[in-house]
Design an enzyme around this catalytic site. Structure first.
Site, short mmCIF file in Angstrom:
data_model
loop_
_atom_site.label_atom_id
_atom_site.label_comp_id
_atom_site.label_asym_id
_atom_site.label_seq_id
_atom_site.Cartn_x
_atom_site.Cartn_y
_atom_site.Cartn_z
N TRP A 1 39.71 36.81 55.14
CA TRP A 1 39.10 35.70 54.38
C TRP A 1 38.95 36.17 52.93
CZ3 TRP A 1 35.86 31.38 56.58
CH2 TRP A 1 35.20 30.64 55.59
N ASP A 2 39.75 35.58 52.07
CA ASP A 2 39.81 36.05 50.68
C ASP A 2 39.04 35.11 49.76
OD1 ASP A 2 40.62 37.62 48.54
OD2 ASP A 2 42.74 37.57 49.09
N ASP B 1 41.82 46.31 45.79
CA ASP B 1 43.27 46.09 45.72
C ASP B 1 43.98 47.35 45.25
OD1 ASP B 1 43.38 43.57 46.69
OD2 ASP B 1 43.45 42.55 44.75
C1 GLA Z 1 43.83 39.23 46.77
C2 GLA Z 1 43.68 40.27 47.87
C3 GLA Z 1 45.02 40.88 48.18
C4 GLA Z 1 45.98 39.80 48.61
C5 GLA Z 1 46.07 38.73 47.52
C6 GLA Z 1 46.89 37.54 47.98
O1 GLA Z 1 44.14 39.80 45.57
O2 GLA Z 1 42.77 41.25 47.48
O3 GLA Z 1 44.90 41.85 49.19
O4 GLA Z 1 45.53 39.24 49.81
O5 GLA Z 1 44.80 38.26 47.15
O6 GLA Z 1 46.97 36.56 47.04
#
Ligand code: GLA
Length: 743
Positions: A479-480, A550
């Site tokens: 879930w982002d 990230d």
């Molecule tokens: C965010 C997340 C990444 C990836 C991207 C996808 O940056 O942290 O791991 O899921 O979105 O758009």
């Protein structure tokens, strides 16, 4: 019971296994004063003298002429506003009747209960009647009729106190809450350092320690989430406090939105800590009889330095905050396609990755962003959660069946709180985006934020997500949340409730996660926000793991994971092995180093295995073997920080002890090699002095997982003298040692 009230002394006495917290009722009116927080006491006679009520001019009962001297120096348990205490207030209200905002609280009654009630709509610590005791002190402002319930819970098996506050409007008129702190703590005059976790995207939770001077120091978020930039945590440290010694007070906010954490050093060198929802952009209307529940703050006192504080937070979160049934389980070793393909994939490509991964022993394929709507890049389609069957060359169910047939589980990415201006959803419901009429809303990653304060918005998004998840055997969801809140306007809220938007947003998001979990009780949920932008205790209540950053570079991860582990158990840190040169910093590190750094978290891969060199590929099964052999120890053990790469950027070392099992693991990483040096000598912690330990080298590359070094060393030598660690040849080299207790 670990909480009692001493009637004669008018003193509340709260005990945790190693700390004591005292609150006194003072003066004729009954002001609530903070008396003591620190090392556990067995006798508290005379404690009330610490309130200095007979010391002129700070004498409220006799010196009416100079009451402001009292108000401005008294250690309030929950500070007032506008009546003479010029330090930070805990509560600010605006009465609609007269527009005035002063508030001053006095004791009314209290109750001590076994167990701990839920905080409706909010994440919070929990425990059974045997494990937790709760004190609720009700205070009142006799002039406005505002009632404040201060709640304190102590835990039998964790050195922590959970505090929260509920405000009840006991007047006949509406009031606006303009500021509600969840905790206020006034400590005696003392020279403290302050420790915080700062950061940025790809640089989350970096520790920073500095002296606390006079005036106000604060960290905060106004981004609608807890944020990459500042973390809802601070610690006060005695000047002599370090990893394993000295006094440390840690404060952590169980909340995922705007926050304020501040420390104020007064004219008399007293220190006031306040923590709660940030008052900026916050204004909550409370009609007569209504109540407002503020989120919880966790307080930890440690006399054993930062390490003691860390272990108390870990204990508390593992035992009393993370609810997921995955908490005590090895998580499936996953491969995520984000850094492998970004948006450029179809089913064939995904299945190629899955086939190769299955051969290597990887257990789950996670399909990240780009599988829905028209999402060929990050400019569109958020909100249109329909599977793009053209791109997936069939239905999601078909793809998942094929992945399952390889013996792998399947996981899927969502970003439920977002809406792209270029989407069918926005075309149909532009008013569902958070924005201000007449002002072009600020884009971030070309997207806007959905107004999840609205029931119909939550329903619509969840219905789409549920449909997708019911259509296939999806066992994991990421879930982002990839942008902060700006342009704070809700088409749904009346003018005098627009100040409720940010908090209502967080409540709406929590409700959505709760509903997702009750619809799919076996789902493994991982939260994420552009990496670790919403890594906070609130989210841990919903997901047992959170994507840490990230930045997957092993060297950057050392300090990110060090800062994260300062307060969070390793079992919740999402950590993956990715390719080199690393996509974020361009650095190349050995594959074994990337593996070892990721082993300290939930472990997985974020790369295209079909493009990996044979040399790296053969390491994957060995790394997975190590994960399965060691994860329980890493997940459940006690964490000791031994050396930090933040100091000289050359060496990182920590230890995880399972004294119950009689074993310890020592993780070491040489960041930069230094010429012509002798081996390192690292004093260990947490072992049994009189026991002997046999030392093994753990290999992530060789056929044998453990190699006996034939060294047997006593716990006393290891702790008081040290463990000798050879210096590896080269930069970015890791060592992993297993110490087995043999006597
Ligand atoms: C965010 C997340 C990444 C990836 C991207 C996808 O940056 O942290 O791991 O899921 O979105 O758009």
């Amino acid at each position: 019971m670990s909480i009692c009230y001493l009637e004669k002394e008018r003193l509340f006495w709260l005990d945790t296994p190693h700390s004591t917290y005292l609150i006194g009722i003072a003066a004729k009116e009954g002001f609530l004063g903070h008396v003591y927080y620190g090392q556990k006491l067995s006798d508290v006679s005379g404690a009330l003298s610490l309130l200095r009520l007979s010391e002129p001019p700070f004498t409220p009962d006799v010196n009416d002429r100079d009451r402001s001297s009292f108000f401005d120096a008294f250690p309030f348990e929950y500070s007032s506003n506008g009546v003479g205490d010029f330090r930070e207030s805990s509560l600010r209200i605006c009465c609609t009747k007269n527009g005035q905002d002063a508030v001053s609280l006095v004791y009314k009654k209290h109750e001590i209960q076994k167990g701990k009630g839920k905080l409706i709509g909010l994440p919070a610590t929990f425990g059974s009647e045997e494990e937790v005791t709760t004190l609720v002190i009700t205070c009142e402002d006799p002039v406005t009729g505002i009632v404040v319930e201060l709640s304190y819970s102590t835990f039998e098996d964790a050195d922590a106190i959970a505090r929260s506050v509920r405000i009840v409007n006991g007047s006949d008129d509406a009031v606006y809450l303009k500021k509600v702190m969840s905790a206020c703590l006034d400590l005696e005059a003392r020279d403290f350092d302050i420790l915080t976790l700062h950061g940025s995207w790809a640089r989350e939770r970096i520790q920073e320690r500095k002296p606390l001077g006079h005036g106000v120091f604060s960290v905060a978020s106004l981004r609608g989430e807890s944020s990459h930039q500042e973390h809802p945590f601070l610690a006060l440290m005695g000047k002599d406090a370090g990893q394993d010694r000295g006094d440390v007070y840690g404060f952590h906010f169980v909340y995922s939105g705007n926050f304020l954490a501040m420390a104020q050093r007064s004219q008399f060198d007293q220190v006031r800590i306040c923590m709660g929802i940030h008052p900026e952009n916050f204004c909550w209307k409370l009609d007569p009889g209504e109540s407002f529940q503020a989120p919880e703050v966790i307080l930890v006192y440690s006399s054993e330095g930062l390490g003691g504080m860390t272990r108390s937070f870990h204990d508390l979160y593992r035992r009393h905050l993370i609810r997921s049934s995955y908490l005590h389980k090895n998580r499936p070793v996953l491969i995520n396609n984000w850094e492998a393909t970004y948006f450029d994939f179809n089913a064939e490509k995904l299945l190629d990755i899955a086939k190769e991964s299955a051969k290597l022993g990887i257990e789950m394929l996670v399909l990240d962003d780009g599988w829905f709507g028209n999402r060929f890049d990050d400019n569109r389609s958020l909100g249109d959660w329909q599977v793009n069957e053209e791109k997936l060359q069939g239905s999601l169910g078909e793809l998942v069946s094929k992945v399952n047939a390889l013996g792998m589980k399947f996981g899927l990415w969502f970003e439920p709180e977002m809406i792209s201006p270029d989407s069918k959803l926005y075309e149909a419901h532009p008013d569902w985006a958070i924005q201000i009429q007449g002002r072009r809303a600020c884009r971030a990653r070309n997207q806007l934020v959905l107004d999840v304060t609205r029931g119909e918005v939550r329903e619509h998004i969840l219905a789409q997500i549920f449909e997708v998840l019911h259509s296939a055997n999806v066992e994991y969801v990421k879930w982002d949340m990839n942008r902060p809140l700006t342009d704070l306007g809700s088409a749904n809220l009346p003018a005098d409730r627009q100040g409720e938007l940010c908090h209502r947003y967080v409540l709406g998001m929590y409700e959505m996660q709760e509903r997702l979990l009750s619809e799919f009780p076996n789902l493994l949920l991982e939260n994420c926000s552009g990496g670790g932008g919403r890594f906070d205790p609130g989210m841990l209540y919903y997901s047992p793991q959170i994507w840490c950053s990230d930045d997957t570079d092993a060297v950057e991860r050392l300090r990110i994971q060090e800062g994260t582990a300062l307060v969070y158990p390793l079992s919740c840190m999402g950590a993956h092995v990715s390719v080199c040169p690393n996509h974020t910093v361009g650095r190349s590190t050995p594959f074994a180093t990337r593996g070892q750094v990721a082993l300290a978290g939930t472990f997985g891969y974020e790369l295209d295995v079909t493009k990996l060199s044979d040399e790296d590929k053969v390491c994957i099964p060995k790394q997975i073997r190590a994960y399965h052999a060691l994860n329980e120890h890493i997940r459940e053990g006690r964490y000791y920080r031994l050396a930090s790469s933040l100091e000289k950027r050359d060496f990182d070392c920590f230890e995880i002890v399972r004294e119950d099992e009689g074993a310890a693991l020592v993780f070491a990483t040489q960041v930069l090699a230094t010429p012509n040096m002798r081996s390192r000598c690292i004093p260990l912690q947490g072992l049994c002095e009189d026991a002997k330990y046999r030392i093994y080298e753990v290999s992530l590359e060789k056929e044998e997982l453990m190699e006996d070094t034939e060294n047997v060393v006593s716990g006393g030598i290891l702790m008081h003298a040290g463990l000798i660690l050879k210096r590896p040849w080269g930069d970015f080299k890791t060592q992993l040692l297993y110490l087995e207790r043999i006597s």
